[in-house]
Design an enzyme around this catalytic site. Structure first.
Site, PDB file in Angstrom:
ATOM      1  N   GLY A  34      70.460   8.840  16.506  1.00  0.00           N
ATOM      2  CA  GLY A  34      69.185   9.309  17.051  1.00  0.00           C
ATOM      3  C   GLY A  34      69.573  10.451  17.903  1.00  0.00           C
ATOM      4  O   GLY A  34      68.658  11.344  18.458  1.00  0.00           O
ATOM      5  N   GLU A  93      73.897   5.774  10.602  1.00  0.00           N
ATOM      6  CA  GLU A  93      73.122   4.551  10.713  1.00  0.00           C
ATOM      7  C   GLU A  93      73.418   3.510   9.537  1.00  0.00           C
ATOM      8  O   GLU A  93      73.632   2.254   9.675  1.00  0.00           O
ATOM      9  CB  GLU A  93      71.812   4.874  10.626  1.00  0.00           C
ATOM     10  CG  GLU A  93      71.010   5.280  11.827  1.00  0.00           C
ATOM     11  CD  GLU A  93      71.153   6.911  11.794  1.00  0.00           C
ATOM     12  OE1 GLU A  93      71.856   7.511  11.225  1.00  0.00           O
ATOM     13  OE2 GLU A  93      70.510   7.552  12.954  1.00  0.00           O
ATOM     14  N   GLU A 121      69.149  13.657  15.527  1.00  0.00           N
ATOM     15  CA  GLU A 121      67.463  13.435  15.633  1.00  0.00           C
ATOM     16  C   GLU A 121      66.856  14.060  16.593  1.00  0.00           C
ATOM     17  O   GLU A 121      65.926  14.732  16.555  1.00  0.00           O
ATOM     18  CB  GLU A 121      66.990  12.014  15.359  1.00  0.00           C
ATOM     19  CG  GLU A 121      67.514  11.663  13.940  1.00  0.00           C
ATOM     20  CD  GLU A 121      67.334  10.008  13.736  1.00  0.00           C
ATOM     21  OE1 GLU A 121      67.746   9.188  14.508  1.00  0.00           O
ATOM     22  OE2 GLU A 121      66.672   9.763  12.767  1.00  0.00           O
ATOM     23  N   ALA A 146      70.791   6.016  19.172  1.00  0.00           N
ATOM     24  CA  ALA A 146      70.055   5.099  19.891  1.00  0.00           C
ATOM     25  C   ALA A 146      70.850   4.205  20.391  1.00  0.00           C
ATOM     26  O   ALA A 146      72.113   4.037  19.698  1.00  0.00           O
ATOM     27  CB  ALA A 146      69.040   4.516  18.598  1.00  0.00           C
TER      28      ALA A 146
END
Ligand code: CAA
Length: 266
Positions: A116, A139, A119, A71
């Site tokens: 992300g 993270e 993911e 992300a």
């Protein structure tokens, strides 16, 4: 093959029933900003609207260094807990849209698949990768937790214990280890053979009865995901809670200032 610019930072190339979706933001190692996620959601929804005309999808990253490095950390720096939940929810919508496509979707990873990015790859049906790729959920280095489904889909892919080890340490693993633990299904020496291999697999699938493949996918996704909604709700709330912590602000600030974080545990 025809190429058109569908949306900023996300490209779709079509070759008959095959769609190649490329995250194209190489300056930030294809990090998923809200704009990129919205564009990706639009692309996946328009592929879904085509129905059975789409026979297979490849998802990949541009620039030669990354699939997706996570992300977008910058866009998360100042979020409130509620905005953190919103950020998580958008990533989950993209993942759910990919899982909702009736055609098979292969993540083609060439480089970093982190946070992300991993993911996103996990939301695809399976992952192919070049030998030089790396995988991780870093993270916790930022005071965050996986927010686009990692706490739910990573354990399904590699088992609970290995997922815990990866998520608690934030460690990066290489393709060989990712293959060994079942995270990556097949590896290739370079990007060209990766894409050719994924196309060959989709062609092999396409020779089968499309409705059967779609039905099988539906059951495989839904059975694995029976408790997905309640599980992802937990993740969304916890991701938002990370934004209540000083360590999250420190971790994100340290990344942007290119220094090591000093965590205090609160
Ligand atoms: N968000 C925003 N920008 C990112 C980024 C990210 N996730 N990853 C890399 N970038 C940017 C860098 O800031 C840098 O930009 P500038 O040139 O403007 O400084 C550019 O991409 C190139 O990156 P580096 O200079 O850091 O390249 P490197 O080769 O030294 O390191 C890397 C590569 C190890 C992948 C490193 O970039 C890195 O650690 N990235 C962050 C990985 C990460 O923590 N991902 C998880 C994000 S949080 C998340 O994903 C939450 C969630 O689950 C929803």
């Amino acid at each position: 093959p025809s190429t058109h610019e569908s949306a900023p930072d996300v490209r779709v190339e079509r070759d008959g029933g095959l769609a190649i979706v490329t995250i194209d933001r190489p300056k930030a190692l294809n990090a998923l900003s809200p704009d990129v996620l919205s564009a990706l959601l639009g692309v996946v929804e328009s592929l879904a609207a085509e129905g059975s005309a789409v026979r297979g999808v490849l998802v990949t990253g541009a620039g030669g260094r990354a699939f997706v490095a996570g992300a977008d950390i910058r866009s998360m720096a100042g979020l409130t807990p509620e905005q953190g939940e919103e950020a998580s929810r958008l990533g989950h919508r993209v993942a759910a849209a990919i899982e909702g496509l009736s055609a098979p979707v292969i993540a083609c990873v060439d480089g970093f698949a982190l946070g992300g990015g991993l993911e996103l790859a996990l939301a695809c049906d399976f992952i192919y990768a070049t030998d030089a790729s790396s995988f991780g959920q870093p993270e916790v280095h930022l005071g965050l937790i996986p927010g686009f489904g990692g706490t739910v889909r990573l354990p399904r892919a590699v088992g609970l214990a290995r997922a815990k080890e990866l998520i608690y340490t934030g460690r990066r693993i290489d393709t060989a280890e990712a293959v060994a633990i079942g995270l990556v299904v097949r590896s290739f020496p370079d990007r060209e053979s990766l894409l050719a291999g994924a196309r060959a697999t989709l062609a092999e699938v396409d020779a089968n009865a499309a409705p059967a493949v779609a039905l099988a996918k539906r059951v495989l996704v839904d059975a694995a995901g029976r408790r997905t909604e309640s599980a992802t709700d937990l993740e969304i709330a916890a991701f938002g809670d990370a934004f209540r912590t000083n360590d999250m602000r420190e971790g994100v600030a340290a990344f942007m200032e290119k220094r090591d974080p000093v965590f205090t545990g609160v």
